[in-house]
Design an enzyme around this catalytic site. Structure first.
Site, PDB file in Angstrom:
ATOM      1  N   VAL A 144      68.979  21.426  85.454  1.00  0.00           N
ATOM      2  CA  VAL A 144      69.186  20.036  85.647  1.00  0.00           C
ATOM      3  C   VAL A 144      69.276  19.471  86.900  1.00  0.00           C
ATOM      4  CG1 VAL A 144      70.719  19.909  83.200  1.00  0.00           C
ATOM      5  CG2 VAL A 144      71.665  20.704  85.227  1.00  0.00           C
TER       6      VAL A 144
ATOM      7  N   HIS B 297      73.317  31.932  77.282  1.00  0.00           N
ATOM      8  CA  HIS B 297      73.925  30.426  77.297  1.00  0.00           C
ATOM      9  C   HIS B 297      72.849  29.987  76.270  1.00  0.00           C
ATOM     10  CE1 HIS B 297      70.987  29.475  80.971  1.00  0.00           C
ATOM     11  NE2 HIS B 297      70.486  30.603  80.213  1.00  0.00           N
TER      12      HIS B 297
ATOM     13  N   TRP C 260      74.854  34.119  85.743  1.00  0.00           N
ATOM     14  CA  TRP C 260      74.806  34.660  84.488  1.00  0.00           C
ATOM     15  C   TRP C 260      74.550  36.180  84.354  1.00  0.00           C
ATOM     16  CZ3 TRP C 260      72.340  30.225  85.994  1.00  0.00           C
ATOM     17  CH2 TRP C 260      72.808  29.143  85.533  1.00  0.00           C
TER      18      TRP C 260
ATOM     19  N   ARG D 153      78.497  37.336  77.966  1.00  0.00           N
ATOM     20  CA  ARG D 153      78.175  37.458  79.714  1.00  0.00           C
ATOM     21  C   ARG D 153      79.166  38.859  79.895  1.00  0.00           C
ATOM     22  NH1 ARG D 153      78.653  31.411  81.801  1.00  0.00           N
ATOM     23  NH2 ARG D 153      76.838  30.788  80.122  1.00  0.00           N
TER      24      ARG D 153
ATOM     25  N   ALA E 143      70.519  17.314  79.302  1.00  0.00           N
ATOM     26  CA  ALA E 143      70.978  18.223  78.498  1.00  0.00           C
ATOM     27  C   ALA E 143      72.430  18.602  78.645  1.00  0.00           C
ATOM     28  CB  ALA E 143      70.223  19.647  78.675  1.00  0.00           C
TER      29      ALA E 143
ATOM     30  N   GLN F 207      78.463  28.349  72.269  1.00  0.00           N
ATOM     31  CA  GLN F 207      78.341  27.248  72.699  1.00  0.00           C
ATOM     32  C   GLN F 207      77.496  26.308  71.821  1.00  0.00           C
ATOM     33  OE1 GLN F 207      75.626  27.996  76.085  1.00  0.00           O
ATOM     34  NE2 GLN F 207      77.452  27.997  77.551  1.00  0.00           N
TER      35      GLN F 207
HETATM   36  N1  PHE Z   1      73.547  26.805  80.229  1.00  0.00           N
HETATM   37  C1  PHE Z   1      74.796  26.333  81.156  1.00  0.00           C
HETATM   38  C2  PHE Z   1      75.849  27.348  81.238  1.00  0.00           C
HETATM   39  O1  PHE Z   1      75.984  27.856  80.078  1.00  0.00           O
HETATM   40  C3  PHE Z   1      75.330  25.164  80.601  1.00  0.00           C
HETATM   41  C4  PHE Z   1      74.359  23.892  80.760  1.00  0.00           C
HETATM   42  C5  PHE Z   1      73.767  23.598  79.819  1.00  0.00           C
HETATM   43  C6  PHE Z   1      74.422  23.046  82.072  1.00  0.00           C
HETATM   44  C7  PHE Z   1      72.806  22.426  80.002  1.00  0.00           C
HETATM   45  C8  PHE Z   1      73.680  21.929  82.144  1.00  0.00           C
HETATM   46  C9  PHE Z   1      72.853  21.586  81.081  1.00  0.00           C
HETATM   47  O2  PHE Z   1      76.418  27.559  82.180  1.00  0.00           O
END
Ligand code: PHE
Length: 357
Positions: free
Chosen positions: A270, A187, A173, A213, A324, A227
């Site tokens: 996750v 995100h 990120w 980003r 998630a 998102q």
């Molecule tokens: N936040 C992650 C991204 O933007 C996406 C994500 C969200 C992955 C929730 C897993 C669970 O790259």
């Protein structure tokens, strides 16, 4: 069938005659003229009332009633007329005196002289339209919609998501920072800890946000995008619930049974990290540049929420589990509308936007 200009249940031709002439006049005269002619002191309604004395006694109540209902009908119609005239007046005043300091032309010039695109009605941006459609579907599935912050701190964007300082996966990120150490969110997961610490189970939340980003942009990469994050936390939540939710969403969104596939991926918040893929709707799985000739499109990164994230949010991972996902709106738009360059979406180019009217 009763004729248009007839008073209901009226046996008196002279009352009918006044109503007929009123029905003509209301099309041609203005409010003051009509009021004077029919309801004025020497108007036609008073004149009819005075003629009650010419009637026989047994006819009088019926006649009085007929003239009264005529009076009511006339009053009602001319009040409507007055309303319309007032509106027209206000409309005229508004357009005459309006100043739009942002308009690149004088708004008071006739419509046909205004620059072509500006004089045409606008339409919703495809991101807005697709976003609303997606949110309504999630709402119908029992999710509550929250909006994410635009700027957030290191704790919410990284640390609370099992990404302590110096964690190598932070490189996924690469982003911008303000001079006060705030981050334009990279995100919508940045809201996860706030949701966990403020909401009670069962948590069923979707979070919409504009993310940024540090990208070298090209046809499939953009520095700004939207998102919609999903979160579900309760006792006994499994991977099957996650897959069922995403698959039900896709079927509803595209209006048919959409083929899907799950493959492993990696996100520190996750465990296990997954990618939810759907069949490529652009080429019907024949293979095209958009799906990298694989027939499948990676659409939703997702997975069961990591125990460390639950713990940090105040939930005991031995008792509670959850899932998630982070779905990109831009990809949904591209897939639906066969757009060949992601940069068009935020360009503000009217030639591009006009195609969505
Ligand atoms: N936040 C992650 C991204 O933007 C996406 C994500 C969200 C992955 C929730 C897993 C669970 O790259």
């Amino acid at each position: 069938m009763p004729s248009k200009n007839k008073l209901p249940d009226n046996p008196f031709p002279e009352v009918e005659a006044v109503y007929e002439s009123f029905s003509e006049d209301i099309l041609n005269l203005d409010y003051d003229e009509i009021k004077h002619k029919y309801l004025g002191k020497k108007g036609l309604v008073i004149d009819l009332l005075c003629r009650i004395k010419e009637k026989q006694n047994k006819e009088k109540p019926l006649y009085g009633k007929a003239v009264n209902s005529l009076k009511n009908a006339i009053e009602q119609k001319i009040n409507t007329l007055r309303g319309k005239e007032n509106l027209q007046q206000t409309g005229k005043m508004l357009t005459k005196d309006a100043i739009d300091i942002t308009a690149p032309f004088d708004v008071n010039i006739p419509l046909q002289d205004k620059p072509k695109l500006i004089s045409q009605p606008g339409s919703l941006h495809p991101i807005t339209e697709i976003g609303e459609k997606a949110l309504r579907i999630f709402e119908s599935m029992g999710f509550h919609v929250t909006y994410s912050r635009r700027l957030d701190n290191d704790y919410n964007v990284f640390e609370a998501l099992n990404l302590p300082p110096e964690h190598p996966a932070r490189d996924m990120w690469d982003t911008f920072w303000t001079q006060d150490d705030l981050i334009p969110i990279t995100h919508t997961s940045a809201m996860q800890n706030r949701i966990l610490t403020t909401k009670k189970v069962p948590i069923r939340e979707v979070i919409v946000g504009r993310c940024m980003r540090n990208e070298a942009t090209d046809a499939s990469h953009e520095h700004t995008f939207y998102q919609v994050e999903g979160m579900y936390v309760d006792k006994g939540i499994t991977l099957a619930h996650l897959i069922g939710t995403l698959s039900a969403f896709m079927n509803e969104f595209y209006g048919r049974d959409v083929k899907y596939r799950i493959q492993p991926s990696y996100f520190p918040f996750v465990e296990p990290g997954l990618e939810f893929l759907i069949e490529c709707l652009t080429c019907g799985q024949k293979g095209c540049p958009f799906c990298g000739y694989s027939g499948w499109v990676e659409l939703v990164p997702c997975g069961p929420i990591h125990p460390n994230v639950l713990r940090e949010g105040g939930y005991d991972p031995e008792t509670y589990t959850g899932f998630a996902w982070g779905l990109g709106y831009d990809r949904l738009v591209i897939l639906q509308s066969h757009i060949n360059d992601i940069r068009h979406i935020h360009s503000g180019d009217l030639k591009f936007l006009e195609q969505f009217k």
